[in-house]
Design a protein around this motif. Sequence first.
Motif, mmCIF file in Angstrom:
data_model
loop_
_atom_site.group_PDB
_atom_site.id
_atom_site.type_symbol
_atom_site.label_atom_id
_atom_site.label_comp_id
_atom_site.label_asym_id
_atom_site.label_seq_id
_atom_site.Cartn_x
_atom_site.Cartn_y
_atom_site.Cartn_z
ATOM 1 N N GLN A 99 0.981 -1.142 0.003
ATOM 2 C CA GLN A 99 0.085 -0.168 -0.124
ATOM 3 C C GLN A 99 0.962 1.198 0.008
ATOM 4 O OE1 GLN A 99 -2.839 -0.035 3.149
ATOM 5 N NE2 GLN A 99 -3.491 2.167 2.684
ATOM 6 N N GLY A 100 0.620 2.214 -0.808
ATOM 7 C CA GLY A 100 1.260 3.447 -0.991
ATOM 8 C C GLY A 100 2.494 3.517 -1.938
ATOM 9 N N ALA A 101 2.703 2.328 -2.356
ATOM 10 C CA ALA A 101 3.965 2.091 -3.222
ATOM 11 C C ALA A 101 3.625 2.798 -4.457
ATOM 12 C CB ALA A 101 4.441 0.611 -3.509
ATOM 13 N N GLU A 102 4.555 3.524 -5.471
ATOM 14 C CA GLU A 102 4.220 4.064 -6.450
ATOM 15 C C GLU A 102 5.229 3.699 -7.751
ATOM 16 O OE1 GLU A 102 3.596 8.606 -6.429
ATOM 17 O OE2 GLU A 102 3.459 8.153 -4.011
ATOM 18 N N VAL A 103 4.523 3.833 -8.887
ATOM 19 C CA VAL A 103 5.430 3.769 -9.985
ATOM 20 C C VAL A 103 5.548 5.140 -10.817
ATOM 21 C CG1 VAL A 103 5.456 2.985 -12.395
ATOM 22 C CG2 VAL A 103 4.695 1.494 -10.382
ATOM 23 N N PRO A 104 6.701 5.749 -10.867
ATOM 24 C CA PRO A 104 6.752 7.110 -11.393
ATOM 25 C C PRO A 104 6.367 7.014 -12.792
ATOM 26 C CG PRO A 104 9.071 6.104 -11.180
ATOM 27 C CD PRO A 104 8.184 5.442 -10.378
ATOM 28 N N GLU A 105 5.927 8.267 -13.572
ATOM 29 C CA GLU A 105 5.551 8.200 -14.636
ATOM 30 C C GLU A 105 6.591 7.946 -15.686
ATOM 31 O OE1 GLU A 105 2.873 11.245 -17.033
ATOM 32 O OE2 GLU A 105 4.859 11.980 -17.014
ATOM 33 N N HIS A 106 6.576 6.961 -16.576
ATOM 34 C CA HIS A 106 7.344 6.533 -17.748
ATOM 35 C C HIS A 106 6.770 6.090 -18.843
ATOM 36 C CE1 HIS A 106 5.563 2.886 -15.925
ATOM 37 N NE2 HIS A 106 6.173 2.134 -16.662
ATOM 38 N N GLU A 107 7.473 5.785 -19.832
ATOM 39 C CA GLU A 107 6.875 5.381 -21.246
ATOM 40 C C GLU A 107 7.723 4.111 -21.694
ATOM 41 O OE1 GLU A 107 7.414 7.968 -24.600
ATOM 42 O OE2 GLU A 107 6.622 9.289 -22.841
ATOM 43 N N HIS A 108 7.303 3.427 -22.530
ATOM 44 C CA HIS A 108 8.191 2.346 -22.952
ATOM 45 C C HIS A 108 7.660 1.933 -24.302
ATOM 46 C CE1 HIS A 108 5.257 -0.288 -21.085
ATOM 47 N NE2 HIS A 108 5.745 0.265 -19.794
ATOM 48 N N PRO A 136 2.922 7.757 -21.773
ATOM 49 C CA PRO A 136 3.126 8.020 -20.445
ATOM 50 C C PRO A 136 2.122 7.443 -19.448
ATOM 51 C CG PRO A 136 3.415 9.931 -21.487
ATOM 52 C CD PRO A 136 2.770 9.116 -22.356
ATOM 53 N N HIS A 137 2.533 6.820 -18.601
ATOM 54 C CA HIS A 137 1.722 6.378 -17.216
ATOM 55 C C HIS A 137 2.510 6.184 -16.072
ATOM 56 C CE1 HIS A 137 3.662 2.788 -19.345
ATOM 57 N NE2 HIS A 137 3.709 2.057 -18.273
ATOM 58 N N SER A 138 1.799 6.220 -14.767
ATOM 59 C CA SER A 138 1.986 5.982 -13.673
ATOM 60 C C SER A 138 1.016 5.264 -12.722
ATOM 61 C CB SER A 138 2.593 7.467 -13.032
ATOM 62 O OG SER A 138 1.290 8.306 -13.116
ATOM 63 N N GLY A 139 1.414 5.042 -11.494
ATOM 64 C CA GLY A 139 0.367 4.497 -10.729
ATOM 65 C C GLY A 139 0.674 4.600 -9.095
ATOM 66 N N LYS A 140 -0.240 4.322 -8.315
ATOM 67 C CA LYS A 140 0.064 4.076 -6.991
ATOM 68 C C LYS A 140 -0.962 3.174 -6.231
ATOM 69 C CE LYS A 140 -0.351 6.857 -2.762
ATOM 70 N NZ LYS A 140 -0.359 8.102 -2.131
ATOM 71 N N ALA A 141 -0.439 2.150 -5.518
ATOM 72 C CA ALA A 141 -1.216 1.178 -4.989
ATOM 73 C C ALA A 141 -2.003 1.963 -3.713
ATOM 74 C CB ALA A 141 -0.500 0.095 -4.310
ATOM 75 N N LEU A 142 -3.388 2.075 -3.665
ATOM 76 C CA LEU A 142 -4.177 2.653 -2.715
ATOM 77 C C LEU A 142 -4.413 1.520 -1.514
ATOM 78 C CD1 LEU A 142 -6.787 4.366 -4.958
ATOM 79 C CD2 LEU A 142 -4.758 5.022 -3.742
ATOM 80 N N THR A 143 -4.245 0.301 -1.853
ATOM 81 C CA THR A 143 -4.155 -0.690 -0.839
ATOM 82 C C THR A 143 -3.092 -1.737 -1.383
ATOM 83 O OG1 THR A 143 -5.761 -2.228 -2.206
ATOM 84 C CG2 THR A 143 -6.940 -0.723 -0.753
ATOM 85 N N PRO A 144 -2.819 -2.483 -0.288
ATOM 86 C CA PRO A 144 -2.209 -3.791 -0.783
ATOM 87 C C PRO A 144 -2.716 -4.373 -2.018
ATOM 88 C CG PRO A 144 -2.460 -3.873 1.630
ATOM 89 C CD PRO A 144 -3.291 -2.907 1.189
#
Length: 101
Positions: free
Chosen positions: A36-45, A82-90
């Motif tokens: 929970q709370g872990a983030e993936v910064p904006e990136h693209e591939h 471009p995309h990014s994300g964050k876990a709101l829960t586990p």
Amino acid sequence: MKIHLEHVQPREMMPGYRGRLIHGENMTLAYWDVDQGAEVPEHEHLHEQIMHVLEGRFEFTVGGDKQIYEDGELVVIPPGVPHSGKALTPCRLMDVFSPVR
């Protein structure tokens, strides 16, 4: 080749993201256990990516469009967006990438 997912050693690819990756000739399948709370910064591939939320709630922004994904929901990310994300829960997530990563 037969693979048992539980026998694939998880690796922490970034803080809070432990992944089990299986590589084929043309695609990669990744199973993630995310804190929970872990983030993936904006990136693209160059890979096309499909993300499936197996468990939990995950906030995902694709091309500037922020949405919350829950159990059973999927999102398709085209190459170069471009995309990014964050876990709101586990969370438990599954990603498919093509071509292979």
